[in-house]
Design a protein around this motif. Structure first.
Motif, PDB file in Angstrom:
ATOM      1  N   THR A  68       1.158  -1.155  -0.077  1.00 28.58           N
ATOM      2  CA  THR A  68       0.037  -0.052   0.010  1.00 28.58           C
ATOM      3  C   THR A  68       0.879   1.486  -0.130  1.00 28.58           C
ATOM      4  O   THR A  68       2.267   1.022   0.297  1.00 28.58           O
ATOM      5  CB  THR A  68      -0.753   0.254   1.387  1.00 28.58           C
ATOM      6  OG1 THR A  68      -1.404  -1.128   1.401  1.00 28.58           O
ATOM      7  CG2 THR A  68      -1.525   0.876   1.071  1.00 28.58           C
ATOM      8  N   GLY A  92       0.325   5.683   1.242  1.00 30.07           N
ATOM      9  CA  GLY A  92      -0.064   6.515   2.402  1.00 30.07           C
ATOM     10  C   GLY A  92       1.307   7.566   2.768  1.00 30.07           C
ATOM     11  O   GLY A  92       2.235   7.324   2.490  1.00 30.07           O
ATOM     12  N   THR A 136      -4.274   7.504   2.045  1.00 27.08           N
ATOM     13  CA  THR A 136      -3.934   5.559   2.200  1.00 27.08           C
ATOM     14  C   THR A 136      -4.632   5.917   0.462  1.00 27.08           C
ATOM     15  O   THR A 136      -5.258   5.301  -0.342  1.00 27.08           O
ATOM     16  CB  THR A 136      -5.067   4.512   2.850  1.00 27.08           C
ATOM     17  OG1 THR A 136      -4.119   5.306   4.512  1.00 27.08           O
ATOM     18  CG2 THR A 136      -3.076   3.568   2.341  1.00 27.08           C
ATOM     19  N   THR A 184      -4.082   2.038  -2.950  1.00 23.62           N
ATOM     20  CA  THR A 184      -3.727   0.410  -3.385  1.00 23.62           C
ATOM     21  C   THR A 184      -3.780   0.165  -3.832  1.00 23.62           C
ATOM     22  O   THR A 184      -5.054  -0.133  -4.288  1.00 23.62           O
ATOM     23  CB  THR A 184      -3.499  -0.325  -1.328  1.00 23.62           C
ATOM     24  OG1 THR A 184      -3.072  -1.950  -1.624  1.00 23.62           O
ATOM     25  CG2 THR A 184      -4.877  -0.729  -0.880  1.00 23.62           C
ATOM     26  N   SER A 197      -7.381   0.543   3.505  1.00 23.52           N
ATOM     27  CA  SER A 197      -7.216   1.377   3.360  1.00 23.52           C
ATOM     28  C   SER A 197      -7.995   2.296   3.149  1.00 23.52           C
ATOM     29  O   SER A 197      -7.942   3.450   3.697  1.00 23.52           O
ATOM     30  CB  SER A 197      -6.243   1.352   2.029  1.00 23.52           C
ATOM     31  OG  SER A 197      -5.378   0.573   2.481  1.00 23.52           O
ATOM     32  N   THR A 200      -7.094   4.174   7.335  1.00 23.78           N
ATOM     33  CA  THR A 200      -6.806   5.521   7.501  1.00 23.78           C
ATOM     34  C   THR A 200      -7.432   5.847   8.886  1.00 23.78           C
ATOM     35  O   THR A 200      -8.654   5.864   8.526  1.00 23.78           O
ATOM     36  CB  THR A 200      -7.129   5.805   5.669  1.00 23.78           C
ATOM     37  OG1 THR A 200      -6.688   5.050   5.175  1.00 23.78           O
ATOM     38  CG2 THR A 200      -6.639   7.455   5.772  1.00 23.78           C
ATOM     39  N   SER A 226      -1.832   6.341   8.551  1.00 28.76           N
ATOM     40  CA  SER A 226      -1.961   5.342   7.165  1.00 28.76           C
ATOM     41  C   SER A 226      -1.505   3.618   7.702  1.00 28.76           C
ATOM     42  O   SER A 226       0.031   3.558   7.457  1.00 28.76           O
ATOM     43  CB  SER A 226      -1.249   5.910   6.522  1.00 28.76           C
ATOM     44  OG  SER A 226      -2.022   5.442   4.913  1.00 28.76           O
ATOM     45  N   THR A 286      -0.737  -0.703   6.156  1.00 31.42           N
ATOM     46  CA  THR A 286      -0.384  -1.085   5.398  1.00 31.42           C
ATOM     47  C   THR A 286      -0.169  -3.233   6.055  1.00 31.42           C
ATOM     48  O   THR A 286       0.773  -2.511   6.812  1.00 31.42           O
ATOM     49  CB  THR A 286       0.876  -0.271   4.524  1.00 31.42           C
ATOM     50  OG1 THR A 286       1.327  -1.683   3.477  1.00 31.42           O
ATOM     51  CG2 THR A 286       2.517  -0.160   5.616  1.00 31.42           C
TER      52      THR A 286
END
Length: 323
Positions: A182, A184, A198, A200, A214, A221, A230, A232
């Motif tokens: 991802t 961000g 963010t 992805t 995301s 987020t 943010s 991932t």
């Protein structure tokens, strides 16, 4: 790895390019340099906004646009493929000043999904739009679109074929870069306001229609007047444990520091639940936290001193002087 707090009139921007890093054993110097360069371009874009007195929301948007444009990261151009061989992208933006938020999910077409999310926030009465409805709204609002060929990269297509072959054999190579990734950004501007963004492509080989954390506010987020987050990683776990909001709640209700709250969530809550991944966070004082519980996370941050700090694995951040 954490930065010190900022003076009241200072700013800070942190970015990530995903916690699904290439294994250190297979990383080449050329690819490593490309990742650091991409992170630096993102930091430069957001820093320019903040240095000019701009809003945190504009800074995180600019930073994520740069990451979406860079095909080595899993967002926008270079997004991964579903099991059906399609790209379905998710993105979100949130303004900590008033908790205004916008998100899109399951789309392919807008050149920069984060700008599609921004349009949803600013020009609709909704928080999230998905699929064809989101695409129609974005076209009506003049969002820039690209053909599917723009988003294609050979590396992501090969990753899908490798993933499908592994599934056919009932095998798993335990390579996080196939499972999540991802981009961000989070920021505190000179006025003390916070924001997060963010974006992805999701997980390689995900089921068509799958939406991760995301674009889910409070999960991958979050931004309010206390902190901006943010995330991932393994999105389903980030959703189930409301990772972003959990950190904000700990700051607000327990008085924990950003570093303590972030590390507890990533290491003690997400990791035991198979929540591989990490996150970037800033708080209202300008503190920064960049924890992860997997092999690595493409990450970096910059302050008003214009020193761009980036790292990939569990290592000291490299420092570069910005342009």
């Amino acid at each position: 790895m954490t930065g010190s707090t900022s003076p009241d009139n200072d700013f800070v921007l942190a970015v990530h390019g995903g916690a699904g890093t290439i294994l250190r054993s297979t990383m080449t110097p050329e690819r490593e340099a490309a990742y650091h360069a991409g992170l630096r371009r993102s930091l430069e874009a957001g820093r320019a906004v903040l240095a000019d007195g701009g809003a945190a929301l504009d800074a995180v948007t600019a930073a994520v646009v740069e990451l979406e444009n860079e095909p080595v990261f899993n967002a926008g151009r270079g997004a991964v493929y579903t099991s059906a061989g399609k790209q379905e992208m998710d993105a979100a933006v949130m303004d900590g000043r008033n908790r205004a938020a916008g998100a899109v999910a399951g789309i392919c077409g807008p050149r920069n999904p984060v700008l599609a999310a921004r349009v949803v926030m600013e020009r609709s009465n909704h928080v999230m739009l998905i699929g064809e409805g989101a695409l129609a709204f974005c076209r009506a609002q003049g969002v820039a679109f690209e053909e599917p060929s723009y988003f294609f990269t050979e590396a992501r297509w090969k990753a899908l074929q490798d993933t499908l072959a592994l599934r056919e054999r009932g095998a798993d190579d335990h390579d996080d870069s196939r499972k999540h990734g991802t981009v961000g950004a989070v920021a505190r501007d000179r006025h003390g306001n916070l924001a997060a963004a963010t974006s992805t492509g999701g997980m390689t080989g995900k089921a068509p229609g799958r939406v991760g954390d995301s674009p889910i506010f409070g999960a991958g987020t979050w931004a309010d007047d206390a902190c901006a987050i943010s995330g991932t990683g393994h999105g389903e776990i980030f959703i189930r444990y409301a990772a972003g909001h959990e950190i904000a709640a700990r700051l607000r209700h327990t008085g924990q520091s950003l570093e303590d709250a972030s590390r507890i969530v990533v290491m003690d809550i997400l990791a035991p639940a198979d929540g591989s991944g990490g996150l970037i966070a800033v708080d209202k004082t300008g503190a920064v936290s960049l924890p992860f519980n997997c092999a690595g996370m493409y990450r970096g941050y910059v302050r008003a001193d214009n020193v761009l700090r980036t790292a990939i694995y569990d290592e000291p951040l490299r420092e570069f002087i910005g342009a």
